[in-house]
Write an enzyme that holds these catalytic residues in place. Structure first.
Site, PDB file in Angstrom:
ATOM      1  N   SER A  56       0.895  -1.156   0.000  1.00 32.35           N
ATOM      2  CA  SER A  56       0.000   0.000   0.000  1.00 32.35           C
ATOM      3  C   SER A  56       0.931   1.202   0.000  1.00 32.35           C
ATOM      4  O   SER A  56       1.729   1.386   0.925  1.00 32.35           O
ATOM      5  CB  SER A  56      -0.876  -0.026   1.261  1.00 32.35           C
ATOM      6  OG  SER A  56      -1.566   1.205   1.380  1.00 32.35           O
ATOM      7  N   SER A  57       0.842   2.012  -1.050  1.00 32.39           N
ATOM      8  CA  SER A  57       1.802   3.105  -1.234  1.00 32.39           C
ATOM      9  C   SER A  57       1.694   4.113  -0.096  1.00 32.39           C
ATOM     10  O   SER A  57       0.663   4.185   0.585  1.00 32.39           O
ATOM     11  CB  SER A  57       1.518   3.819  -2.552  1.00 32.39           C
ATOM     12  OG  SER A  57       1.321   2.869  -3.567  1.00 32.39           O
ATOM     13  N   ALA A  58       2.751   4.914   0.079  1.00 31.68           N
ATOM     14  CA  ALA A  58       2.726   5.947   1.114  1.00 31.68           C
ATOM     15  C   ALA A  58       1.591   6.935   0.801  1.00 31.68           C
ATOM     16  O   ALA A  58       1.472   7.405  -0.337  1.00 31.68           O
ATOM     17  CB  ALA A  58       4.053   6.680   1.150  1.00 31.68           C
TER      18      ALA A  58
END
Ligand SMILES: C[S@@+](CC[C@H](N)C(=O)[O-])C[C@H]1O[C@@H](n2cnc3c(N)ncnc32)[C@H](O)[C@@H]1O
Length: 389
Positions: free
Chosen positions: A93-95
């Site tokens: 889950s990307s930043a």
């Protein structure tokens, strides 16, 4: 105090400047990230430890992680046992800051038809759905297991975008055209299918990246079969689009080849490699000059006395970080491609061009991959480099 709720995360993103639009603030406030990331891996002493929201002991740590502005690894290439893993991340889950930067750049309007490449956890698909309506969102993921988990998480909060299993390189032709295409896995060129599937006036936001450098790019449909636009100086380095489920690497990319160390060429250089290695815009220009070659560059030796690089064509260089009395640094290089010579040539060009930042570069991407190129300042400036990166 670390954030432990969507409201606090949204506040932090607004305060940090990543979220500027009211709709995006509300989306981050109302979409619960913890539903999409029930567990994640955290690096500890060279291993990846599973932090599981279902574990009573780990629950607080998990919640803090989920609502902190961090990329969270959710899948790795290999697993030791159920709680400790080694390997390379294949999904995350990307930043949130990076997600916010891309979503702001995407300039979404309610009702836009959106294609997302790289569903991962489904969290970004939920944010997209919040803005344009889930019925207008199509998201595609290579890994069937991830796609299934994302679908279930989305359904849990009442969202039902179309989640497809397949290779994002080919897009989703049966649902085209799209007003917006967002890719959350990086590409080294713009897949022609995305351009074909873009509606007139539509836009693409993607991470255009080689092995050494890259950046987010914003492209609009400049003509029926061409997308064009600029690189954005925003943070965000995504894992590459992959073709195999068991590896995060691109096809043909291996870093374990035997380097060609016969008859190395030895010389000296006036270029101090340490500041060069740390300069993002110089690395970017170097990436353009590598013309599709896969390179691992500027790796520091123990003791920080040397920097080295090697390429998938078995070429390599090593450069010292201590100058001699004449201000020159020792270099050795070998293999077919003279990697250090490329670095030196780039260094000189970068100075001649006035040390251009990434935002001075743009892309012209016809729907024929071989004709795509990167330019400096303007498509006709005379400075252009072929894709792929
Ligand atoms: C950084 S994650 C995406 C994060 C995601 N958007 C989210 O909100 O959680 C990148 C994802 O791209 C997927 N991916 C990689 N190569 C792909 C391909 N060729 N086609 C579709 N998805 C791909 C990976 O499996 C991974 O889940």
């Amino acid at each position: 105090m670390p954030s432990t709720s969507a409201l606090e995360l949204a506040d932090a993103l607004v305060t940090g400047g990543a979220v500027r639009s009211t709709w995006l603030r509300r989306a981050f406030e109302e979409i619960p990230r913890h539903v999409f990331v029930p567990r994640f891996f955290r690096s500890e002493a060279g291993c990846e430890v599973l932090i599981d929201g279902d574990s009573a002991e780990q629950h607080d740590e998990w919640l803090r992680g989920v609502y902190t502005d961090e990329a969270l690894t959710v899948q790795l290439t290999s697993t030791h046992d159920e709680t400790i893993a080694v390997g390379r991340p294949t999904s995350s889950s990307s930043a949130p800051t990076v997600m916010a930067g891309m979503l702001e750049a995407l300039d979404l309007e309610p009702g836009h038809r959106v294609l997302e490449i790289g569903t991962g956890t489904g969290y970004n698909a939920a944010l997209l759905s919040h803005r344009v309506g889930a019925a207008n969102v199509v998201t595609i993921e290579l890994d069937r297991g991830l796609a299934g988990a994302a679908s279930r998480a989305l359904a849990e909060i009442g969202l039902h975008p179309s989640v497809q299993v397949g290779d994002g390189n080919v897009g989703v032709p049966e649902s085209a055209p799209f007003d917006r295409i967002i890719a959350t896995a990086s590409v080294d060129h713009v897949p022609p299918a995305w351009i074909t599937q873009l509606a007139p006036g539509g836009a693409i936001v993607a991470d255009l990246r080689g092995s050494l450098s890259g950046s987010l790019v914003w492209l609009i449909a400049a003509a029926a079969d061409v997308a064009e636009g600029r690189f954005l100086d925003l943070p965000g380095a995504f894992m590459p689009m992959r073709t195999r489920l068991d590896s995060p690497l691109r096809d043909g990319e291996t870093w374990h080849q035997v380097l060609d160390q016969r008859n190395p060429q030895r010389a000296t250089t006036p270029v101090n490699a340490a500041p060069a290695a740390d300069c993002p815009s110089l690395r970017f220009l170097l990436q353009l000059h590598l013309a599709g070659r896969r390179v691992r560059g500027f790796l520091r030796s123990p003791g920080n006395t040397e920097l080295s690089g090697h390429a998938t064509d078995a070429s390599w260089f090593t450069v010292g970080l201590r100058a001699d009395d004449d201000g020159l640094f020792p270099v050795a290089q070998g293999g077919l491609g003279r990697l250090w010579d490329t670095v030196e040539a780039c260094w000189a060009l970068w100075h001649r061009l006035g040390q251009p930042g990434i935002e001075r570069f743009g892309v012209t991407a016809p729907d024929v991959a071989d004709l795509q190129y990167v330019w400096l300042d303007h498509p006709d400036s005379g400075y252009r480099w072929p894709l792929p990166l």
